[in-house]
Scaffold this active site. Structure first.
Site, PDB file in Angstrom:
ATOM      1  N   ALA A   4     -19.671  29.888  16.124  1.00 40.21           N
ATOM      2  CA  ALA A   4     -18.325  29.325  16.026  1.00 40.21           C
ATOM      3  C   ALA A   4     -17.371  30.045  16.966  1.00 40.21           C
ATOM      4  O   ALA A   4     -16.382  29.462  17.418  1.00 40.21           O
ATOM      5  CB  ALA A   4     -17.820  29.410  14.593  1.00 40.21           C
ATOM      6  N   THR A   5     -17.642  31.308  17.272  1.00 39.75           N
ATOM      7  CA  THR A   5     -16.802  32.027  18.232  1.00 39.75           C
ATOM      8  C   THR A   5     -16.829  31.290  19.566  1.00 39.75           C
ATOM      9  O   THR A   5     -15.795  31.088  20.208  1.00 39.75           O
ATOM     10  CB  THR A   5     -17.287  33.482  18.392  1.00 39.75           C
ATOM     11  OG1 THR A   5     -17.017  34.186  17.182  1.00 39.75           O
ATOM     12  CG2 THR A   5     -16.585  34.184  19.544  1.00 39.75           C
ATOM     13  N   ASN A  62     -11.170  32.656   5.620  1.00 41.01           N
ATOM     14  CA  ASN A  62     -12.361  33.468   5.332  1.00 41.01           C
ATOM     15  C   ASN A  62     -12.131  34.515   4.252  1.00 41.01           C
ATOM     16  O   ASN A  62     -13.050  34.848   3.500  1.00 41.01           O
ATOM     17  CB  ASN A  62     -12.864  34.127   6.616  1.00 41.01           C
ATOM     18  CG  ASN A  62     -11.767  34.842   7.377  1.00 41.01           C
ATOM     19  OD1 ASN A  62     -10.624  34.385   7.425  1.00 41.01           O
ATOM     20  ND2 ASN A  62     -12.090  35.962   7.956  1.00 41.01           N
ATOM     21  N   GLN A  91     -15.416  28.141   7.364  1.00 40.90           N
ATOM     22  CA  GLN A  91     -15.468  28.492   5.947  1.00 40.90           C
ATOM     23  C   GLN A  91     -15.396  27.265   5.038  1.00 40.90           C
ATOM     24  O   GLN A  91     -15.450  27.391   3.816  1.00 40.90           O
ATOM     25  CB  GLN A  91     -14.336  29.461   5.595  1.00 40.90           C
ATOM     26  CG  GLN A  91     -14.417  30.803   6.301  1.00 40.90           C
ATOM     27  CD  GLN A  91     -15.581  31.661   5.828  1.00 40.90           C
ATOM     28  OE1 GLN A  91     -16.172  31.439   4.757  1.00 40.90           O
ATOM     29  NE2 GLN A  91     -15.938  32.655   6.621  1.00 40.90           N
ATOM     30  N   SER A 117     -20.484  26.846  11.911  1.00 42.99           N
ATOM     31  CA  SER A 117     -21.518  27.824  12.227  1.00 42.99           C
ATOM     32  C   SER A 117     -22.603  27.810  11.152  1.00 42.99           C
ATOM     33  O   SER A 117     -22.304  27.899   9.953  1.00 42.99           O
ATOM     34  CB  SER A 117     -20.877  29.207  12.307  1.00 42.99           C
ATOM     35  OG  SER A 117     -21.865  30.159  12.568  1.00 42.99           O
ATOM     36  N   ALA A 118     -23.868  27.730  11.595  1.00 44.44           N
ATOM     37  CA  ALA A 118     -24.977  27.531  10.652  1.00 44.44           C
ATOM     38  C   ALA A 118     -25.153  28.666   9.638  1.00 44.44           C
ATOM     39  O   ALA A 118     -25.494  28.421   8.486  1.00 44.44           O
ATOM     40  CB  ALA A 118     -26.280  27.349  11.437  1.00 44.44           C
ATOM     41  N   HIS A 119     -24.886  29.893  10.084  1.00 46.52           N
ATOM     42  CA  HIS A 119     -25.217  31.009   9.177  1.00 46.52           C
ATOM     43  C   HIS A 119     -24.241  31.154   8.006  1.00 46.52           C
ATOM     44  O   HIS A 119     -24.445  31.966   7.117  1.00 46.52           O
ATOM     45  CB  HIS A 119     -25.343  32.328   9.956  1.00 46.52           C
ATOM     46  CG  HIS A 119     -24.037  32.939  10.358  1.00 46.52           C
ATOM     47  ND1 HIS A 119     -23.513  34.036   9.728  1.00 46.52           N
ATOM     48  CD2 HIS A 119     -23.154  32.604  11.333  1.00 46.52           C
ATOM     49  CE1 HIS A 119     -22.365  34.360  10.307  1.00 46.52           C
ATOM     50  NE2 HIS A 119     -22.124  33.504  11.272  1.00 46.52           N
ATOM     51  N   THR A 121     -30.707  26.310  27.835  1.00 45.65           N
ATOM     52  CA  THR A 121     -31.877  25.739  27.172  1.00 45.65           C
ATOM     53  C   THR A 121     -31.624  25.598  25.675  1.00 45.65           C
ATOM     54  O   THR A 121     -31.099  26.526  25.049  1.00 45.65           O
ATOM     55  CB  THR A 121     -33.101  26.638  27.411  1.00 45.65           C
ATOM     56  OG1 THR A 121     -33.291  26.730  28.823  1.00 45.65           O
ATOM     57  CG2 THR A 121     -34.355  26.071  26.768  1.00 45.65           C
ATOM     58  N   CYS A 161      -8.692  51.053   6.412  1.00 45.55           N
ATOM     59  CA  CYS A 161      -9.388  52.325   6.536  1.00 45.55           C
ATOM     60  C   CYS A 161     -10.837  52.117   6.965  1.00 45.55           C
ATOM     61  O   CYS A 161     -11.446  52.999   7.551  1.00 45.55           O
ATOM     62  CB  CYS A 161      -9.326  53.080   5.227  1.00 45.55           C
ATOM     63  SG  CYS A 161      -8.938  54.806   5.474  1.00 45.55           S
TER      64      CYS A 161
END
Lengths: 327, 395
Positions: free
Chosen positions: B72-73, B154, B182, B202-204, B240, B327
């Site tokens: 997605a980036t 997110n 998301q 995004s697939a993941h 490819t 932090c």
């Protein structure tokens, strides 16, 4: 950047075993009360430092023997991450049994070193050095409350890099002594800017009063001004200034006057002349760009004998590092 | 010790069914799909099926494009930079509107675009963590080239009014991109009904493999390519084809759609159970109304307990959560979402995100509730701020 940096690690992997152990089981966590102070025959000091808005706050409790100024007992509470909790715990451990004057000498560097497993391996990752700084500041706060003075009175120096505890005067001094020209050089010499990097330039971990980029620029400017002033004073007093110490304008004037006095007349005799186009400082060399005029331009000796004569005259009369470059 | 994964907004486990669908394309049907021989063409039916699965899942029409990217980036970068080259650098527009709470693959590109002379408006979110369509309308000018606003956040799971924003953009003649990362697989997503021009996914994030994502492009809209080269993906994105990845994403998005009802009922019930139990602890605050959040997400702030310290204790108990807490990262800024929704400065440093998936079990939630309470208790005993907090600040 290098191979090892391409896949980032967890900051937790860089915590020493001691830090991890103290995070899980801090030994000096808790509070001390007036009753505790009474029981031990001392005075209770409660000092707060840090702010929740920065994500770190610590409260330090001391019971101090007013006769000996010795810290009889100490405890802490902390709102912070693992490093902040472990540093606070270590700081309290280091305070115990010391006099207040001895305690204010404990720095965040001492705290960090005390948490190392191996003497040469840092106990926390660079960006976490910041979290041990607060442990140092809260001691000063407690000491200032005990002594009834300002916290600043314990700090005789302006600290630019708190992680490495490098002062403003030290940074200025190394820039001057070693003629440093980049922030990287300052870091190499002093370690300032090597840890959380906040002090390098605005936009880091936290806002700072002083940044290395500004200190470098200011000090370099001061150095230049002083050099100019010195050169001007020497000139005014008629004192002879070595060519290498001259300003660029002074160098150009000196070159012109040598050419007028010792070179030009010989060229004119042969129906030629020359002019100085530019003078550039190129490392240790002073490059003088010239153009031949009249009969000199196109003369076969202009790039050999004549050029050698001009260059050697300037070298002899002014500085051996002068190079003459005909255009 | 039980191991509980509650960081599904970061990434998800690959569904075993997805893995099984991908397997043959690593070892048996490994030909380059652009080759003319049988080894290459053997992958075509699976690729076509995967594309069908994607079109079906998000409701795209045949004349639309869904271009497979690496993540997605990449999709987000492509839209912003493509619009820059098409309408700003070589056009008469100079303005982009986005929000303060986008993923860095939007905000970092916007900062870069600003260096190229683009004007960017970063809209703040309201107390519910969203930006309303009328706010977007107020900022659109005749110089605005693109509005890019996420579908769901997110960190908070807050669902943005994408349909209304799209309407405003359409009315004003401005392109609208939504980062759907998301949203896809968690809530119903229909690109036609919502009216978006572009959508990244995004697939993941929905139990597919890492390293494969997509960009929906309405009705073949022209968009300058980021990757030039061969004529892959109809010439829109060279490189490819990642055959196992595409097959995996197709299967994953089909399954995610199939499980949407399960997500809405079962995952939401577990999430609510966890949230209710956590909110029983005094002085804990959760962000955004539940009915306008993705059903798997909770962002809670625990007074007196710094976020990283909380993660440390949860991790020791085998529980994976997440924090935008400063932090734990490279700078000390407070969690920007928490700051944006108006939490006070201490709360902004105490945010912990718990995100479930359809693989999360009741036992895992029960265990998490128990361990969460323990961690809060231990860390509040150490806390310097909690014990001395004025009564009127307590929730």
């Amino acid at each position: 950047m290098a191979k090892t940096d391409l896949i980032g690690g967890s900051i937790w992997e860089e915590y020493s075993q001691k830090v991890q152990e103290l995070m899980n089981n801090p030994k000096n966590q808790g509070e001390l009360t007036e009753e505790d102070a009474k029981r031990l025959g001392g005075e209770l000091i409660v000092a707060d430092f840090g702010a929740e808005s920065c994500g770190d706050a610590v409260r330090l409790y001391w019971i101090v023997d007013p006769k000996t100024d010795r810290i009889l007992d100490a405890k802490f509470k902390s709102f912070g991450c693992g490093t902040a909790i472990a540093s606070s715990d270590t700081m309290v451990e280091l305070c115990k049994g010391k006099t207040v004057d001895e305690a204010v000498k404990i720095t965040n560097i001492d705290v960090e070193k005390a948490m190392r497993d191996e003497p040469n391996t840092p106990a926390v990752p660079p960006q976490k050095m910041h979290c041990s700084v607060m442990a140092y500041d809260v001691i000063k706060k407690a000491a200032s409350l005990y002594k009834g003075v300002d916290m600043e009175s314990f700090e005789d120096e302006i600290i630019v890099c708190e992680c490495a505890r490098v002062s403003l005067s030290t940074i200025k001094e190394v820039i001057r002594l070693n003629d440093l020209k980049t922030v990287e050089e300052i870091t190499d010499y002093t370690k300032a800017g090597a840890f959380c990097k906040s002090c390098i330039k605005p936009g880091g971990h936290e806002e700072r009063e002083y940044y290395l980029v500004d200190i470098l620029a200011d000090t370099r400017r001061e150095m230049e001004e002083e050099k100019l002033k010195e050169a001007a004073e020497k000139q005014a007093s008629g004192e002879e200034i070595p060519f290498s110490d001259m300003t660029l304008v002074q160098k150009i004037k000196a070159i012109d006057s040598v050419i007028d006095e010792s070179v030009r007349q010989y060229l004119i005799m042969d129906g030629g002349n020359m002019e100085v186009l530019d003078v550039k400082q190129n490392g240790e060399y002073t490059d003088v760009y010239i153009r031949y005029l009249g009969a000199c331009s196109g003369c076969a000796s202009s790039t050999t004998g004549t050029l050698y004569a001009i260059e050697s005259t300037l070298k002899e009369k002014l500085d051996p590092n002068i190079r003459v470059l005909p255009i | 010790m039980m191991k509980v994964y509650l960081d599904n907004n970061a990434t998800t486990m690959v569904d075993p069914e997805v893995k099984a669908a991908m397997d043959p394309y690593f070892t048996e049907i490994y030909g380059n799909p652009n080759s003319l021989h049988d080894f290459g063409t053997a992958s075509h039916p699976a690729l076509r099926r995967a594309m069908d699965q994607m079109y079906e899942a998000i409701g795209a029409r045949d004349e639309d494009d869904i271009v497979v990217t690496s993540c997605a980036t990449e999709s987000n970068n492509w839209v912003l930079k493509g619009v820059y080259f098409d309408l700003i650098k070589n056009g008469d527009k100079d303005h982009i509107i986005t929000t303060e709470v986008e993923h860095p693959s939007i905000t970092a590109v916007c900062r870069w675009l600003e260096e190229q002379g683009v004007r960017v408006t970063y809209l703040p979110v309201n107390n519910d963590g969203i930006v309303e369509a009328h706010t977007v309308r107020d900022f659109i000018t005749d110089k605005t080239a693109l509005v890019s606003i996420m579908w769901a956040n997110n960190e908070t799971g807050a669902i943005f009014p994408v349909e209304q924003i799209a309407e405003v953009c359409k009315e004003k003649g401005v392109l609208f991109h939504t980062d759907g990362v998301q949203a896809v697989g968690k809530i119903p997503v229909d690109v036609i009904r919502s009216g978006v021009d572009f959508m990244s996914f995004s697939a993941h994030k929905f139990h597919g493999p890492k390293g494969v994502g997509g960009l929906y492009i309405r009705n073949g809209h022209p968009l300058t390519s980021l990757l030039h080269g061969g004529e892959h993906m109809g010439g829109r994105r060279s490189g490819t084809l990642n055959v196992p990845g595409i097959v995996g994403m197709g299967k994953a998005i089909e399954l995610a759609n199939y499980y949407l009802k399960f997500e809405e009922e079962h995952v939401r019930r577990l999430r609510d159970k966890l949230e209710d139990a956590i909110l029983e602890i005094p002085d804990i605050y959760s962000v955004g109304p539940r009915d306008n959040r993705t059903p798997n997400t909770i962002l809670v702030s625990v007074r007196g307990v710094e976020g990283e310290a909380m993660l440390w204790d949860l991790n020791r108990a085998g529980i994976a959560a997440s924090t935008g807490s400063a932090c734990a990262s490279e700078d000390l800024e407070a969690n920007p979402i928490m700051t944006a929704v108006g939490a006070d400065s201490e709360l902004a440093h105490t945010a912990v995100r718990l995100s479930l998936s359809r693989f999360t079990t009741e036992e895992e939630i029960d265990y998490t509730i128990e361990q969460f309470k323990k961690a809060v208790e231990r860390l509040r005993a150490i806390s310097s701020t909690y014990a001395y907090m004025p009564e009127n600040m307590k929730v």
